[in-house]
Write an enzyme that holds these catalytic residues in place. Sequence first.
Site, PDB file in Angstrom:
ATOM      1  N   ASP A 217       0.843  -1.186   0.000  1.00 38.17           N
ATOM      2  CA  ASP A 217       0.000   0.000   0.000  1.00 38.17           C
ATOM      3  C   ASP A 217       0.883   1.242   0.000  1.00 38.17           C
ATOM      4  OD1 ASP A 217      -2.500   1.355   0.231  1.00 38.17           O
ATOM      5  OD2 ASP A 217      -1.917   1.839   2.280  1.00 38.17           O
TER       6      ASP A 217
ATOM      7  N   THR B 270      -2.527   5.787  -4.346  1.00 40.50           N
ATOM      8  CA  THR B 270      -1.437   6.539  -3.698  1.00 40.50           C
ATOM      9  C   THR B 270      -0.115   6.314  -4.427  1.00 40.50           C
ATOM     10  OG1 THR B 270      -1.170   4.734  -2.134  1.00 40.50           O
ATOM     11  CG2 THR B 270      -2.481   6.576  -1.414  1.00 40.50           C
ATOM     12  N   THR B 271       0.129   5.071  -4.834  1.00 37.57           N
ATOM     13  CA  THR B 271       1.383   4.792  -5.541  1.00 37.57           C
ATOM     14  C   THR B 271       1.399   5.567  -6.857  1.00 37.57           C
ATOM     15  OG1 THR B 271       1.184   2.588  -4.627  1.00 37.57           O
ATOM     16  CG2 THR B 271       2.902   2.915  -6.256  1.00 37.57           C
TER      17      THR B 271
ATOM     18  N   ASP C 252      -8.857   0.126   1.087  1.00 40.91           N
ATOM     19  CA  ASP C 252      -8.787   0.626  -0.292  1.00 40.91           C
ATOM     20  C   ASP C 252     -10.042   0.225  -1.059  1.00 40.91           C
ATOM     21  OD1 ASP C 252      -6.288   1.475   0.365  1.00 40.91           O
ATOM     22  OD2 ASP C 252      -5.285   0.655  -1.398  1.00 40.91           O
TER      23      ASP C 252
END
Length: 502
Positions: free
Chosen positions: A14, A47-48, A343
């Site tokens: 994550d 987010t990545t 998520d």
Amino acid sequence: MLVSTIGDVVITNDGATIMKELDVQHPAAKMLVEVAKTQDNEVGDGTTTAVVLTGELLDKAEKLLDKDVHPTVIVEGYKKAADKAREILEKLSENIDPNDRAALRQIAMTSMSTKGVSGSKDYLGDIAVDAALQVKETRDGKNKVDVDLVKIVKKHGKSLEETELVRGIVIDKEIAHPQMPKRTNNAKIALLNAKLEIEKTEFDAKININNPDQMKLFLDEEERMLKEMVDDVAKSGANFVFCEKSIDDIALHFLSKKGISAIKNMSSGDMEKLAKATGGKIMASVKDLSADSLGEAKVIEESKIGDDKLTYVRDAKNPMAVTVVLRGGTEHVVDEAERSLHDALCVVRDAIEDAKVVAGGGAPEAETAKQLRDYAVKVGGREQLAIESFAEAMESIPLALAENAGLDPIDVMVDLRAKHENPENRWYGVDVFSGKVKDTKSLNVVEPLRVKIQVVKSATEAASMILRIDDVVASKGTKGPPGPPPGGPGGMGGMPPGGDYD
Ligand SMILES: Nc1ncnc2c1ncn2[C@@H]1O[C@H](COP(=O)(O)OP(=O)(O)OP(=O)(O)O)[C@@H](O)[C@H]1O
Ligand SMILES: [Mg+2]
């Protein structure tokens, strides 16, 4: 695997968690941590992608700086490109029915397919969709999903597939006294934010006791006060007490004699959820308890999971709140499953609230890049260069996916650009399993539009902020913990040289 100096281990894929756990010193790098945090708070996924895009935007900007393009021009160009990208993404997106379970399931499964728990994504995907739909509300004609109403209780043991969705609230605590009823039907619930104890005086006091009778009187008085408190609870009609603070053993004894069960030292988050679910009010004193401050639930019962006892509040007055009791082989598995479920819940929420989705696998990024290039030509001038760089940065997403899937990034890129020349092929992206460029929509790789738009927004803002920095100057540092001295080893060595711009 992130290992802290004291040996704590976090195993995760994550982006938000990795960024949070990293020991970051450089102030500009800290802004990337912020990007991940914002992305996580606002939309819960991507987010990545946001961090990768910010990095690429900065990398491309550096190349433009080398060509003597002024930072303000780059910032302006990036802003135009971001606005256009948003417009392109919105036009590209497709509508879904927010009650269409199958569509929501695809979205949940896409977000989990990149995680360690992907083996159980079918099962957990269903749970995420059921939970989100259960807490869905309609306010002013708009769908709203508050993911905080989905409580996650982690219990390692058994396997991920033994995870259970409970329509009610599960408290990770046991009933406070062995003689209290373990099951309460038609529960009338008192929610207390007060100690059921004798308050200690704030100042030191000394009491001289000269004989055993006085001692007895003293203790009797304490007992009488506790009994009075318990009588107040009973008078309100409550048969179950959730207390945020501690409860004296004697008070517990009196409560159990009256057939009232209690749980002490509750977390404030649980108290708020209980208030919402049972319709009760959290009271700051036993004196304020009354029949209309009590919450209601059909059943409250204590139940054993593994070695631990949990308390289930079922069929509450307002059954909006739900709990997922997460199981899994080891603590690390359960921890990562919690992050992945978070998520999944967030993407399902985004999709229910906006009812707009795009395909994944780098398809929307590739299509946006293509259309941005066309747009750049129309803008012309030096800003054109910045917009083209932005387009190239967007392409880093399908590139990264291709690289991570062990494919040749150049081959994939060439193929992808060729496909996107035809507007019909807008959903062509990287199929990581077959290693080919394919229509990812038909592969059921679907993501909410909101995630993609937020990625563009937060990455552009962070990159622009960093680009606007002229120079790094040492400050007094009255705020926060002391850091390494600026300019010294490990300090600002990596900042771009101070310029004379802007
Ligand atoms: N089966 C799949 N085939 C191709 N691409 C996929 C597939 N499943 C997911 N993706 C893509 O993977 C990317 C997401 O990867 P990942 O979940 O690791 O990162 P993130 O969502 O950006 O960040 P995080 O999930 O860590 O917050 C998206 O671009 C998504 O479209
Ligand atoms: Mg993701």
